[in-house]
Design an enzyme around this catalytic site. Structure first.
Site, PDB file in Angstrom:
ATOM      1  N   GLY A 131       2.629   3.750   1.388  1.00  0.00           N
ATOM      2  CA  GLY A 131       3.101   4.024   2.741  1.00  0.00           C
ATOM      3  C   GLY A 131       3.654   5.421   2.888  1.00  0.00           C
ATOM      4  N   ASP A 150       4.357  -4.958  -7.374  1.00  0.00           N
ATOM      5  CA  ASP A 150       3.762  -3.656  -7.037  1.00  0.00           C
ATOM      6  C   ASP A 150       4.385  -2.545  -7.877  1.00  0.00           C
ATOM      7  OD1 ASP A 150       6.066  -4.327  -5.216  1.00  0.00           O
ATOM      8  OD2 ASP A 150       5.869  -2.208  -4.742  1.00  0.00           O
ATOM      9  N   GLY A 152       7.098   7.592   6.231  1.00  0.00           N
ATOM     10  CA  GLY A 152       6.272   8.259   5.222  1.00  0.00           C
ATOM     11  C   GLY A 152       7.015   9.338   4.449  1.00  0.00           C
ATOM     12  N   GLY A 198       0.841  -1.209   0.000  1.00  0.00           N
ATOM     13  CA  GLY A 198       0.000   0.000   0.000  1.00  0.00           C
ATOM     14  C   GLY A 198       0.864   1.243   0.000  1.00  0.00           C
ATOM     15  N   ARG A 222       4.344  13.193  -8.250  1.00  0.00           N
ATOM     16  CA  ARG A 222       4.401  12.192  -9.329  1.00  0.00           C
ATOM     17  C   ARG A 222       3.092  12.230 -10.098  1.00  0.00           C
ATOM     18  NH1 ARG A 222       6.173   6.155  -7.827  1.00  0.00           N
ATOM     19  NH2 ARG A 222       4.246   6.091  -6.625  1.00  0.00           N
TER      20      ARG A 222
HETATM   21  P1  AMP Z   1       8.972   0.794  -2.912  1.00  0.00           P
HETATM   22  O1  AMP Z   1      10.282   0.188  -2.596  1.00  0.00           O
HETATM   23  O2  AMP Z   1       9.009   2.295  -3.101  1.00  0.00           O
HETATM   24  O3  AMP Z   1       8.211   0.079  -3.974  1.00  0.00           O
HETATM   25  O4  AMP Z   1       8.120   0.630  -1.571  1.00  0.00           O
HETATM   26  C1  AMP Z   1       7.670  -0.591  -1.098  1.00  0.00           C
HETATM   27  C2  AMP Z   1       6.640  -0.345  -0.041  1.00  0.00           C
HETATM   28  O5  AMP Z   1       7.214   0.323   1.078  1.00  0.00           O
HETATM   29  C3  AMP Z   1       5.480   0.529  -0.465  1.00  0.00           C
HETATM   30  O6  AMP Z   1       4.357   0.082   0.227  1.00  0.00           O
HETATM   31  C4  AMP Z   1       5.911   1.892  -0.003  1.00  0.00           C
HETATM   32  O7  AMP Z   1       4.838   2.781   0.143  1.00  0.00           O
HETATM   33  C5  AMP Z   1       6.544   1.545   1.332  1.00  0.00           C
HETATM   34  N1  AMP Z   1       7.529   2.537   1.764  1.00  0.00           N
HETATM   35  C6  AMP Z   1       8.724   2.814   1.221  1.00  0.00           C
HETATM   36  N2  AMP Z   1       9.367   3.772   1.900  1.00  0.00           N
HETATM   37  C7  AMP Z   1       8.561   4.133   2.923  1.00  0.00           C
HETATM   38  C8  AMP Z   1       8.653   5.082   4.001  1.00  0.00           C
HETATM   39  N3  AMP Z   1       9.728   5.864   4.163  1.00  0.00           N
HETATM   40  N4  AMP Z   1       7.614   5.153   4.853  1.00  0.00           N
HETATM   41  C9  AMP Z   1       6.538   4.373   4.718  1.00  0.00           C
HETATM   42  N5  AMP Z   1       6.395   3.466   3.723  1.00  0.00           N
HETATM   43  C10 AMP Z   1       7.379   3.343   2.840  1.00  0.00           C
HETATM   44 MG    MG Z   2       6.854   0.402  -5.303  1.00  0.00          MG
END
Ligand code: AMP
Ligand code: MG
Length: 504
Positions: free
Chosen positions: A97, A269, A131, A95, A181
């Site tokens: 995040g 994802d 976040g 989701g 984005r």
């Molecule tokens: P990504 O590696 O950007 O595809 O992120 C994988 C998951 O981790 C997704 O659900 C992101 O929203 C969550 N996520 C990545 N970085 C953060 C963060 N700093 N705080 C909260 N959620 C995160």
């Molecule tokens: Mg991602």
């Protein structure tokens, strides 16, 4: 939280076209968390204008409040999207995040675009995360996504980077930032996996309808029962969608292979239904050609190596097809067979599009049975020489035979003679071949060492000039010129960047 005043050219989606019209389990309403001192660091005027937004009004201190998440546009209902995903092969609940869909903009071209803030604060899906996002990674996403757009490759876009005036704590403290984005939607394979994991057929059907309305309206014609039976094509909505998504994903991965792009985290994802490249984390462009090239610091097995990208895309599409089985047929066995047939057709479909792409890179018109060997033999030679992928194809795109190392070898000459003989069979003049090649082979790519240098200047010295300079050169990647020499040079050994990081 106060509301932003509205003279920004906002044109929100009708409620029924909005993501918020999906079943409530698919998202959570939440607002960005205000930051200390939002300042616009980069702003994409051309993109703003194409979206029908008022660039002059947005690229202001008030606009920074909005794009930093301190104010919310009047009438918008921001939300975070639920999704799941296979990360390095393992299923997970994820989701948004740290991303919040601020609103959906109806652009003058009629298309709806998601306007999303990344790094906008915690959401119900943040799990342990803060976040937030660092300035370096958000500038990186801006630079590379806009470079992809200029290369003619489907991608999410970057409207702005706002510095927050707050640090984010990673291995060290980094300056914080929020990226705006833009995407035609953020629906991913993982979005379908989320609904499927809950055995929620109604949500799956709603997602299918949403995706067809947003991205595949032309399929509606094909889906009319009369037309489908006349043309012999499938009238099963889910199967038709799987095939259409597969076509777009193949086009996308072929484009990545064309320019030497390595996504780095092809988790489910990070695969969009729109066919846009998404999630610029540890991605990088290959300098010297090697099919097993990996940059990502977390990809220890080379799962997402350059040459694995087509097979991984097929794997990801298989996960997508699995989610739709309940919509294909009530009897699981009846559903599995046609879905499996479709997914198994991937390698053949990919091979055809890859070869067509290589013909364009080599300036070949028409088809000759020896074309595939001609292309693969060049790649093998490049690998043996660790030749620069971009520069080799660009050198071949000039009128005369390339000279100097590594071209002064018998191996290369014999390949070159074969290629010349094949070019002589072209039905079009040499000028047409050279034109085709120069439009298929970029002169400029965002080379890792150049990107890192620019980001370092921005993050540690607050100097945006190298980033601006890089963005300017990357905007016309097929145009060569004497002033671009520095951006074409492969890294010197001491400049080589061998690892990239997710930067989360
Ligand atoms: P990504 O590696 O950007 O595809 O992120 C994988 C998951 O981790 C997704 O659900 C992101 O929203 C969550 N996520 C990545 N970085 C953060 C963060 N700093 N705080 C909260 N959620 C995160
Ligand atoms: Mg991602």
């Amino acid at each position: 939280m106060s509301n932003a005043s509205p003279p920004y050219g906002f044109r929100f989606a009708d409620p029924e076209n909005s993501y918020a019209s999906l079943p409530a389990s698919m998202f959570a309403h939440c607002e960005p968390t205000a930051v200390k001192a939002p300042v616009i660091t980069l702003f994409n005027t051309a993109l703003a204008t194409s979206l029908g937004l008022d660039a002059a009004a947005l690229n202001t201190p008030e606009g920074a409040m909005l794009l930093g998440g301190n104010t919310v546009p009047a009438g918008s209902t921001p939300l975070a999207q639920a999704y799941a995903g296979h990360q390095f092969g393992h299923p997970n609940m994820l989701g948004d995040g740290r991303a919040i869909l601020l609103f959906e903009q109806r652009a003058p071209d009629g298309q709806l675009y998601d306007i999303q803030l990344k790094g906008a604060g915690r959401t119900p899906y943040s799990r342990g995360g803060d976040g937030r996002a660092g300035l370096g990674p958000m500038l990186r996403e801006y630079i590379i996504s806009e470079a992809m757009q200029a290369l003619g490759i489907a991608t999410t876009r970057s409207l702005a980077v706002v510095s927050t005036g707050e640090p984010v704590q990673r291995e060290t403290a980094l300056p914080g930032a929020v990226l705006t984005r833009v995407a035609t939607s953020h629906v991913r394979v993982g979005t379908f996996q989320f609904a499927a994991s809950r055995e929620d057929k109604a949500s799956l059907q709603a997602l299918v309808d949403f995706v067809i309305a947003r991205h595949y309206l032309q399929l509606k014609l094909q889906l009319q029962p009369q037309l489908a039976s006349d043309s012999g094509s499938a009238s099963n909505t889910a199967l038709v969608l799987i095939e259409a998504v597969m076509d777009r994903q193949i086009d996308l991965v072929v484009d990545w292979m064309r320019v030497g792009f390595i996504h780095g985290v092809l988790n489910t994802d990070n695969v969009t239904l729109s066919g846009e490249t998404i999630d610029y984390g540890p991605c990088a462009f290959m300098d010297s050609y090697h099919p097993e090239t990996v940059f990502s610091s977390i990809d220890h097995q080379g799962r997402y190596a350059y040459a694995n990208q087509p097979a991984i895309t097929q794997w990801n599409l298989a996960r997508f097809a699995e989610t739709l089985l309940p919509l294909i047929a009530d009897d699981p066995e009846q559903a599995v067979a046609p879905a499996t047939d479709l997914i198994r057709s991937f390698p053949q479909r990919y091979a055809e599009k890859w070869l067509a792409m290589m013909r364009r890179k080599l300036g070949l018109f028409g088809e000759d049975p020896a074309d595939e060997a001609l292309a693969t033999d060049l790649l093998k030679w490049m690998q043996s020489q660790a030749a620069d992928y971009t520069n080799t194809f660009r050198d071949l795109s000039s009128e005369t035979r390339p000279e100097g190392a590594p071209y002064d070898s018998a191996d290369f000459r014999s390949w070159y003679d074969r290629w010349q003989a094949r070019l002589a069979k072209n039905t079009k003049p040499l000028a047409s071949s050279l034109c085709l090649m120069r439009n298929s082979n970029p002169a400029i790519i965002p080379r890792n060492h150049q990107v890192e240098k620019a980001l370092d200047a921005a993050s540690s010295q607050n100097d945006l000039a190298p980033t601006q300079q890089l963005l300017a050169v990357l905007a016309t990647p097929y145009e060569d010129g004497p002033d671009k020499a520095a951006f074409k040079a492969p890294p010197a050994p001491e400049e080589r960047v061998c690892q990239t990081f997710c930067g989360t």
